[in-house]
Motif scaffolding. Structure first.
Motif, PDB file in Angstrom:
ATOM      1  N   ILE A 128     -46.709  60.125  19.475  1.00 31.46           N
ATOM      2  CA  ILE A 128     -46.186  59.397  20.634  1.00 31.46           C
ATOM      3  C   ILE A 128     -47.365  58.798  21.387  1.00 31.46           C
ATOM      4  O   ILE A 128     -48.331  59.500  21.701  1.00 31.46           O
ATOM      5  CB  ILE A 128     -45.385  60.336  21.555  1.00 31.46           C
ATOM      6  CG1 ILE A 128     -44.183  60.927  20.805  1.00 31.46           C
ATOM      7  CG2 ILE A 128     -44.920  59.604  22.809  1.00 31.46           C
ATOM      8  CD1 ILE A 128     -43.461  62.030  21.567  1.00 31.46           C
ATOM      9  N   GLY A 129     -47.283  57.510  21.684  1.00 30.63           N
ATOM     10  CA  GLY A 129     -48.330  56.848  22.454  1.00 30.63           C
ATOM     11  C   GLY A 129     -48.220  57.168  23.932  1.00 30.63           C
ATOM     12  O   GLY A 129     -47.990  58.311  24.322  1.00 30.63           O
ATOM     13  N   SER A 130     -48.361  56.155  24.770  1.00 25.71           N
ATOM     14  CA  SER A 130     -48.388  56.363  26.216  1.00 25.71           C
ATOM     15  C   SER A 130     -47.289  55.569  26.920  1.00 25.71           C
ATOM     16  O   SER A 130     -46.821  54.541  26.423  1.00 25.71           O
ATOM     17  CB  SER A 130     -49.745  55.930  26.783  1.00 25.71           C
ATOM     18  OG  SER A 130     -50.786  56.750  26.295  1.00 25.71           O
ATOM     19  N   ASN A 131     -46.882  56.099  28.083  1.00 21.95           N
ATOM     20  CA  ASN A 131     -46.029  55.376  29.021  1.00 21.95           C
ATOM     21  C   ASN A 131     -44.637  55.105  28.457  1.00 21.95           C
ATOM     22  O   ASN A 131     -44.040  54.066  28.711  1.00 21.95           O
ATOM     23  CB  ASN A 131     -46.710  54.061  29.432  1.00 21.95           C
ATOM     24  CG  ASN A 131     -46.134  53.466  30.699  1.00 21.95           C
ATOM     25  OD1 ASN A 131     -45.751  54.176  31.621  1.00 21.95           O
ATOM     26  ND2 ASN A 131     -46.065  52.148  30.739  1.00 21.95           N
ATOM     27  N   ASN A 132     -44.117  56.055  27.701  1.00 21.74           N
ATOM     28  CA  ASN A 132     -42.766  55.946  27.154  1.00 21.74           C
ATOM     29  C   ASN A 132     -41.791  56.793  27.967  1.00 21.74           C
ATOM     30  O   ASN A 132     -42.172  57.799  28.564  1.00 21.74           O
ATOM     31  CB  ASN A 132     -42.740  56.428  25.701  1.00 21.74           C
ATOM     32  CG  ASN A 132     -43.620  55.590  24.806  1.00 21.74           C
ATOM     33  OD1 ASN A 132     -43.339  54.433  24.543  1.00 21.74           O
ATOM     34  ND2 ASN A 132     -44.718  56.178  24.328  1.00 21.74           N
ATOM     35  N   VAL A 133     -40.530  56.383  27.956  1.00 22.98           N
ATOM     36  CA  VAL A 133     -39.460  57.149  28.594  1.00 22.98           C
ATOM     37  C   VAL A 133     -38.479  57.591  27.517  1.00 22.98           C
ATOM     38  O   VAL A 133     -37.971  56.764  26.750  1.00 22.98           O
ATOM     39  CB  VAL A 133     -38.726  56.313  29.658  1.00 22.98           C
ATOM     40  CG1 VAL A 133     -37.532  57.089  30.218  1.00 22.98           C
ATOM     41  CG2 VAL A 133     -39.679  55.910  30.781  1.00 22.98           C
ATOM     42  N   ASN A 138     -32.034  62.841  22.888  1.00 26.30           N
ATOM     43  CA  ASN A 138     -32.364  62.051  21.699  1.00 26.30           C
ATOM     44  C   ASN A 138     -32.847  62.930  20.549  1.00 26.30           C
ATOM     45  O   ASN A 138     -33.333  64.039  20.755  1.00 26.30           O
ATOM     46  CB  ASN A 138     -33.457  61.030  22.040  1.00 26.30           C
ATOM     47  CG  ASN A 138     -33.023  60.084  23.139  1.00 26.30           C
ATOM     48  OD1 ASN A 138     -32.091  59.322  22.970  1.00 26.30           O
ATOM     49  ND2 ASN A 138     -33.698  60.153  24.280  1.00 26.30           N
ATOM     50  N   HIS A 139     -32.734  62.394  19.329  1.00 25.44           N
ATOM     51  CA  HIS A 139     -33.289  63.051  18.142  1.00 25.44           C
ATOM     52  C   HIS A 139     -34.378  62.146  17.575  1.00 25.44           C
ATOM     53  O   HIS A 139     -34.100  61.026  17.128  1.00 25.44           O
ATOM     54  CB  HIS A 139     -32.206  63.276  17.079  1.00 25.44           C
ATOM     55  CG  HIS A 139     -32.765  63.774  15.775  1.00 25.44           C
ATOM     56  ND1 HIS A 139     -32.943  65.115  15.508  1.00 25.44           N
ATOM     57  CD2 HIS A 139     -33.213  63.103  14.679  1.00 25.44           C
ATOM     58  CE1 HIS A 139     -33.466  65.252  14.292  1.00 25.44           C
ATOM     59  NE2 HIS A 139     -33.641  64.043  13.772  1.00 25.44           N
ATOM     60  N   ILE A 140     -35.611  62.626  17.606  1.00 25.28           N
ATOM     61  CA  ILE A 140     -36.755  61.891  17.064  1.00 25.28           C
ATOM     62  C   ILE A 140     -37.190  62.624  15.799  1.00 25.28           C
ATOM     63  O   ILE A 140     -37.746  63.722  15.854  1.00 25.28           O
ATOM     64  CB  ILE A 140     -37.916  61.811  18.079  1.00 25.28           C
ATOM     65  CG1 ILE A 140     -37.404  61.402  19.467  1.00 25.28           C
ATOM     66  CG2 ILE A 140     -38.983  60.853  17.566  1.00 25.28           C
ATOM     67  CD1 ILE A 140     -36.718  60.063  19.533  1.00 25.28           C
ATOM     68  N   GLY A 141     -36.897  62.028  14.641  1.00 20.27           N
ATOM     69  CA  GLY A 141     -37.085  62.710  13.367  1.00 20.27           C
ATOM     70  C   GLY A 141     -38.545  62.861  12.968  1.00 20.27           C
ATOM     71  O   GLY A 141     -39.448  62.203  13.506  1.00 20.27           O
ATOM     72  N   HIS A 142     -38.775  63.714  11.990  1.00 17.83           N
ATOM     73  CA  HIS A 142     -40.130  64.044  11.534  1.00 17.83           C
ATOM     74  C   HIS A 142     -40.904  62.789  11.124  1.00 17.83           C
ATOM     75  O   HIS A 142     -40.352  61.837  10.580  1.00 17.83           O
ATOM     76  CB  HIS A 142     -40.065  65.013  10.351  1.00 17.83           C
ATOM     77  CG  HIS A 142     -39.406  64.415   9.140  1.00 17.83           C
ATOM     78  ND1 HIS A 142     -40.111  63.749   8.163  1.00 17.83           N
ATOM     79  CD2 HIS A 142     -38.098  64.367   8.771  1.00 17.83           C
ATOM     80  CE1 HIS A 142     -39.284  63.322   7.230  1.00 17.83           C
ATOM     81  NE2 HIS A 142     -38.051  63.681   7.570  1.00 17.83           N
ATOM     82  N   ASP A 143     -42.184  62.781  11.429  1.00 15.69           N
ATOM     83  CA  ASP A 143     -43.118  61.724  11.026  1.00 15.69           C
ATOM     84  C   ASP A 143     -42.833  60.361  11.660  1.00 15.69           C
ATOM     85  O   ASP A 143     -43.373  59.350  11.225  1.00 15.69           O
ATOM     86  CB  ASP A 143     -43.156  61.581   9.498  1.00 15.69           C
ATOM     87  CG  ASP A 143     -43.717  62.816   8.816  1.00 15.69           C
ATOM     88  OD1 ASP A 143     -44.953  62.957   8.780  1.00 15.69           O
ATOM     89  OD2 ASP A 143     -42.918  63.647   8.343  1.00 15.69           O
ATOM     90  N   VAL A 144     -41.997  60.328  12.673  1.00 15.68           N
ATOM     91  CA  VAL A 144     -41.771  59.085  13.418  1.00 15.68           C
ATOM     92  C   VAL A 144     -43.011  58.775  14.252  1.00 15.68           C
ATOM     93  O   VAL A 144     -43.694  59.676  14.742  1.00 15.68           O
ATOM     94  CB  VAL A 144     -40.520  59.211  14.316  1.00 15.68           C
ATOM     95  CG1 VAL A 144     -40.483  58.130  15.393  1.00 15.68           C
ATOM     96  CG2 VAL A 144     -39.257  59.155  13.469  1.00 15.68           C
ATOM     97  N   LYS A 145     -43.288  57.484  14.430  1.00 16.06           N
ATOM     98  CA  LYS A 145     -44.381  57.036  15.292  1.00 16.06           C
ATOM     99  C   LYS A 145     -43.804  56.159  16.401  1.00 16.06           C
ATOM    100  O   LYS A 145     -43.220  55.110  16.127  1.00 16.06           O
ATOM    101  CB  LYS A 145     -45.431  56.265  14.489  1.00 16.06           C
ATOM    102  CG  LYS A 145     -46.234  57.119  13.528  1.00 16.06           C
ATOM    103  CD  LYS A 145     -47.261  56.296  12.765  1.00 16.06           C
ATOM    104  CE  LYS A 145     -48.208  57.183  11.958  1.00 16.06           C
ATOM    105  NZ  LYS A 145     -47.508  58.074  11.030  1.00 16.06           N
ATOM    106  N   ILE A 146     -43.960  56.617  17.635  1.00 13.21           N
ATOM    107  CA  ILE A 146     -43.566  55.839  18.809  1.00 13.21           C
ATOM    108  C   ILE A 146     -44.851  55.306  19.427  1.00 13.21           C
ATOM    109  O   ILE A 146     -45.745  56.089  19.763  1.00 13.21           O
ATOM    110  CB  ILE A 146     -42.825  56.704  19.849  1.00 13.21           C
ATOM    111  CG1 ILE A 146     -41.687  57.515  19.213  1.00 13.21           C
ATOM    112  CG2 ILE A 146     -42.326  55.839  21.007  1.00 13.21           C
ATOM    113  CD1 ILE A 146     -40.478  56.752  18.836  1.00 13.21           C
ATOM    114  N   GLN A 147     -44.958  54.002  19.597  1.00  7.77           N
ATOM    115  CA  GLN A 147     -46.188  53.450  20.170  1.00  7.77           C
ATOM    116  C   GLN A 147     -46.164  53.553  21.699  1.00  7.77           C
ATOM    117  O   GLN A 147     -46.024  54.660  22.218  1.00  7.77           O
ATOM    118  CB  GLN A 147     -46.409  52.034  19.647  1.00  7.77           C
ATOM    119  CG  GLN A 147     -46.717  52.022  18.149  1.00  7.77           C
ATOM    120  CD  GLN A 147     -47.115  50.668  17.598  1.00  7.77           C
ATOM    121  OE1 GLN A 147     -47.093  49.646  18.285  1.00  7.77           O
ATOM    122  NE2 GLN A 147     -47.490  50.639  16.326  1.00  7.77           N
ATOM    123  N   ASN A 148     -46.289  52.475  22.434  1.00  4.68           N
ATOM    124  CA  ASN A 148     -46.462  52.544  23.889  1.00  4.68           C
ATOM    125  C   ASN A 148     -45.398  51.741  24.638  1.00  4.68           C
ATOM    126  O   ASN A 148     -44.873  50.755  24.121  1.00  4.68           O
ATOM    127  CB  ASN A 148     -47.840  51.991  24.274  1.00  4.68           C
ATOM    128  CG  ASN A 148     -48.972  52.627  23.490  1.00  4.68           C
ATOM    129  OD1 ASN A 148     -49.201  53.833  23.593  1.00  4.68           O
ATOM    130  ND2 ASN A 148     -49.665  51.828  22.696  1.00  4.68           N
TER     131      ASN A 148
END
Length: 221
Positions: A128-133, A138-148
């Protein structure tokens, strides 16, 4: 026991919620709110002072206070991004709020100024990057990449190995298959099912319900 002090950047509903969560589920004591001088309508918010952003470091030095930018998804998250950058430039540390009532199972990189509310499931190997809400549930599955600078609403399902690039908005109950890329500034409407990569700045809406020319009481259900 409260061991640290924090200023919340914002004076709207997101700031009110951040105040609630930091007050009731963190080591931080909220001491003030801050927005630019021209947006100050009242001197207090949630019974705390509202300080002009232009003067904040004089009242609350960055070496003694942390800050948290609590702004919504206005202008595809660009307003929150701008205030995040301005606050960091003043020298403030921007801690993450991670609810004690979420399942946070990753040991991968996480940036700063993320708001992760109750009942989120963050599986192993998620970065997970920065400044996310991340709103609730929620379900965030394995190996997911959330940027900013993304806003993930509620009951969103992101399947494994998917990448969410910068400044995306993911609507309530949207679903993402595994191993796809959601390009920056993508807007996903409520209930949409995304099965392939998106294009930058694209908009994806789910089919809308059809209103039948019948009365509900005439149906046998």
């Amino acid at each position: 026991m409260k061991t640290k002090n924090i200023i919340i950047i914002g004076n709207k509903s997101n700031a009110k919620l951040a105040h609630y969560y930091y007050t009731n589920d963190s080591e931080y004591n909220v001491v003030a709110f801050s927005v630019h001088k021209k947006y100050i309508k009242d001197k207090e918010f949630c019974n705390l002072p509202v300080i002009a952003f232009e003067e904040i470091e004089q009242r609350f030095p960055p070496k003694e206070y942390d800050a948290f930018v609590a702004i919504g998804y206005t202008d595809m998250n660009n307003l929150r991004k701008k205030m995040y950058q301005l606050t960091k430039a003043k020298g403030y540390s921007l801690p993450n709020y991670i609810s004690s009532k979420c399942s946070f199972l990753t040991n991968e990189f996480i940036g700063d100024n993320n708001l992760i509310l109750e009942d989120n499931t963050i599986q192993p190997f998620v970065s997970i990057g920065s400044n996310n809400v991340f709103w609730s549930g929620n379900h965030i599955g394995h190996d997911v990449k959330i940027q900013n600078h993304c806003f993930i609403t509620s009951h969103v399902v992101i399947s494994g190995f998917t990448v969410i690039e910068n400044n995306c908005f993911l609507g309530v109950n949207s679903t993402f298959r595994d191993d796809i890329t959601i390009k920056e500034y993508t807007l996903i409407g409520a209930g949409a099912a995304i099965m392939k990569n998106t294009e930058k700045e694209s908009v994806h809406l789910a089919p809308r319900p059809v209103k039948l020319d019948k009365k509900s009481i005439s149906l046998k259900i």
